[in-house]
Design a protein around this motif. Structure first.
Motif, short mmCIF file in Angstrom:
data_model
loop_
_atom_site.label_atom_id
_atom_site.label_comp_id
_atom_site.label_asym_id
_atom_site.label_seq_id
_atom_site.Cartn_x
_atom_site.Cartn_y
_atom_site.Cartn_z
N PRO A 1 1.59 -1.05 -0.17
CA PRO A 1 0.32 -0.55 -0.02
C PRO A 1 0.72 1.57 0.36
O PRO A 1 1.96 1.29 0.68
N GLU A 2 0.53 2.58 -0.14
CA GLU A 2 0.86 3.54 -0.09
C GLU A 2 1.38 4.39 0.74
O GLU A 2 2.47 5.02 1.04
N ASN A 3 0.39 3.34 2.08
CA ASN A 3 0.53 4.59 2.87
C ASN A 3 1.20 3.53 4.37
O ASN A 3 1.14 1.82 4.18
N PRO A 4 1.80 3.88 4.44
CA PRO A 4 2.73 2.99 5.56
C PRO A 4 1.81 2.59 6.86
O PRO A 4 1.03 2.89 7.66
N LEU A 5 2.91 1.37 7.64
CA LEU A 5 1.72 0.85 8.69
C LEU A 5 1.83 1.63 9.49
O LEU A 5 1.34 2.33 10.71
N PHE A 6 3.43 1.46 10.04
CA PHE A 6 3.82 2.86 10.90
C PHE A 6 5.15 3.45 10.22
O PHE A 6 6.19 2.97 9.80
N TYR A 7 6.56 3.88 11.90
CA TYR A 7 7.62 3.83 11.30
C TYR A 7 8.38 3.59 12.50
O TYR A 7 8.05 3.51 13.73
N TYR A 8 9.99 3.16 12.11
CA TYR A 8 10.68 3.28 12.92
C TYR A 8 12.14 3.83 12.39
O TYR A 8 12.55 4.63 11.63
N ALA A 9 13.05 3.60 13.35
CA ALA A 9 14.64 4.12 13.78
C ALA A 9 15.74 3.38 14.30
O ALA A 9 15.42 2.87 14.73
N MET A 10 16.75 4.01 13.67
CA MET A 10 18.04 3.56 14.51
C MET A 10 17.95 4.14 15.52
O MET A 10 18.51 5.42 15.46
N GLY A 11 18.33 3.09 16.25
CA GLY A 11 18.44 4.00 17.71
C GLY A 11 19.33 3.07 18.82
O GLY A 11 20.25 2.14 17.52
N ALA A 12 19.42 3.48 19.80
CA ALA A 12 21.28 3.52 20.18
C ALA A 12 20.45 2.45 21.93
O ALA A 12 20.13 3.67 22.84
N LEU A 13 20.81 1.69 22.49
CA LEU A 13 20.52 1.23 24.10
C LEU A 13 22.25 2.12 24.66
O LEU A 13 23.35 1.61 24.18
N VAL A 14 21.87 2.68 25.31
CA VAL A 14 23.05 3.57 26.18
C VAL A 14 23.04 3.33 27.90
O VAL A 14 21.52 2.99 28.47
N SER A 15 24.09 3.95 28.45
CA SER A 15 23.46 3.44 29.94
C SER A 15 22.31 5.06 30.48
O SER A 15 22.51 6.26 30.19
N ASP A 16 22.10 4.53 31.92
CA ASP A 16 21.09 5.42 32.24
C ASP A 16 21.75 6.62 32.27
O ASP A 16 21.31 7.25 32.70
N LYS A 17 23.64 6.54 32.97
CA LYS A 17 23.88 8.20 33.16
C LYS A 17 24.11 8.64 32.05
O LYS A 17 24.52 9.51 32.00
N SER A 18 24.58 8.28 30.55
CA SER A 18 24.63 8.62 29.62
C SER A 18 23.61 10.50 28.97
O SER A 18 22.45 10.09 29.22
N THR A 19 23.95 10.88 28.73
CA THR A 19 23.36 12.47 28.59
C THR A 19 23.56 13.08 26.73
O THR A 19 22.97 13.54 26.62
N ALA A 20 23.89 11.43 26.10
CA ALA A 20 23.95 11.62 24.80
C ALA A 20 22.26 12.02 24.26
O ALA A 20 21.83 11.29 25.12
N ALA A 21 22.83 12.96 23.27
CA ALA A 21 21.31 13.28 22.98
C ALA A 21 21.11 12.84 20.90
O ALA A 21 20.13 13.39 20.31
N THR A 22 22.19 13.40 20.33
CA THR A 22 22.38 13.50 18.97
C THR A 22 24.04 12.09 19.26
O THR A 22 24.30 11.65 19.60
N TRP A 23 23.74 11.76 17.91
CA TRP A 23 24.87 10.81 16.92
C TRP A 23 25.96 11.22 17.35
O TRP A 23 27.24 10.49 17.23
#
Length: 274
Positions: free
Chosen positions: A115-137
């Motif tokens: 179909p032309e319409n998407p089902l939904f979207y996902y993206a490349m993500g990262a599993l990081v430490s609870d203490k990580s302050t990262a927000a960008t690649w």
């Protein structure tokens, strides 16, 4: 009619009699309504499809979506076990009517319909430490950061092209990469974010992050090519309606809760909310 014409007629009759019964009708949509069953392809891959080893019952976002669409038609949803490698062939062979969470690649479009319409979207993500302050690649691309990725995947290629300073550690499977994160041998693991969420559900360690810039990947559902494409057009209409209503994301959150995961703060399946 001469002998040659009789033989040709016989061959033609044999060919058409071997085709699926619905082919002479109005297609998949008419056959689903006639049979009272919507057959969906299912292949083990959480959170989309999960088969309980004890009850052998299938659950997951894809299963829930199949149930929702079957309800729209007033029919029963029937799971048909397959594999990702055989999904296209299974659709072509009329083993099932639709396969959810199948990305519409150019190669697949040559063999089946989407179909032309998407089902939904996902993206490349990262599993990081609870203490990580990262927000960008860029925040993760430092000489001190050890990143785990599965060898030979599209994510491996993307990380290699994107990360110039980080230490990239490659593993033979997703589970091995996650095990390295759990043992502290890597600081982050890169996968598509719904898979990371499921890994997190088992690990109970760290947090799932969608680093900026976020590049949404649209996923869809595959089905047989038909003329006229009544089933595809119906699926397209329903996908547009359900996505607008937030249904795929609701199903995703419900699945997370079934795994005792609080969906609060976890990136969902709507790119507009990222």
């Amino acid at each position: 009619m001469n002998r040659r014409s009789v033989l040709l007629a016989g061959v033609a009759a044999g060919v058409f009699s071997a085709l699926p019964a619905f082919a002479a009708d109005s297609g998949t949509l008419a056959e689903v309504k006639k049979s009272g069953k919507l057959r969906i392809g299912v292949a083990s891959a959480e959170p989309w499809f999960f088969k309980d080893p004890m009850s052998e019952k299938w659950t997951g976002v894809g299963v829930a979506m199949g149930e929702r669409m079957a309800k729209e038609l007033g029919v029963e949803m029937v799971p048909v076990e397959t594999s990702w490698a055989n999904a296209v062939a299974g659709l072509q062979a009329n083993q099932f009517d639709i396969m959810f969470v199948l990305d519409p690649t150019e190669e697949r479009k040559k063999a089946i319909d989407f179909p032309e319409n998407p089902l939904f979207y996902y993206a490349m993500g990262a599993l990081v430490s609870d203490k990580s302050t990262a927000a960008t690649w860029a925040d993760l691309d430092t000489a001190e950061t050890r990143i785990g990725v599965t060898l030979g995947t599209s994510l491996d290629r993307n990380v290699t092209e994107t990360m110039k300073a980080a230490q990239i550690n490659r593993f033979s499977s997703n589970d091995e990469a996650i095990a390295a994160f759990a043992s502290g041998r890597v600081d982050a693991v890169v996968q598509f974010h719904p898979a990371l969420v499921v890994q997190y559900s088992r690990l109970k360690l760290g947090k799932v992050l969608l680093p900026i810039p976020v590049n949404p990947v649209a996923t869809s559902a595959g089905m047989r090519k038909e003329t006229p494409p009544e089933f595809r057009d119906w699926v397209n209409e329903i996908f547009g309606k359900l996505y607008a209503e937030g249904v795929p994301n609701d199903l995703f959150e419900a699945y997370l809760k079934s795994k005792n995961i609080d969906p609060t703060g976890i990136p969902g399946l709507e790119k507009e909310a990222w």
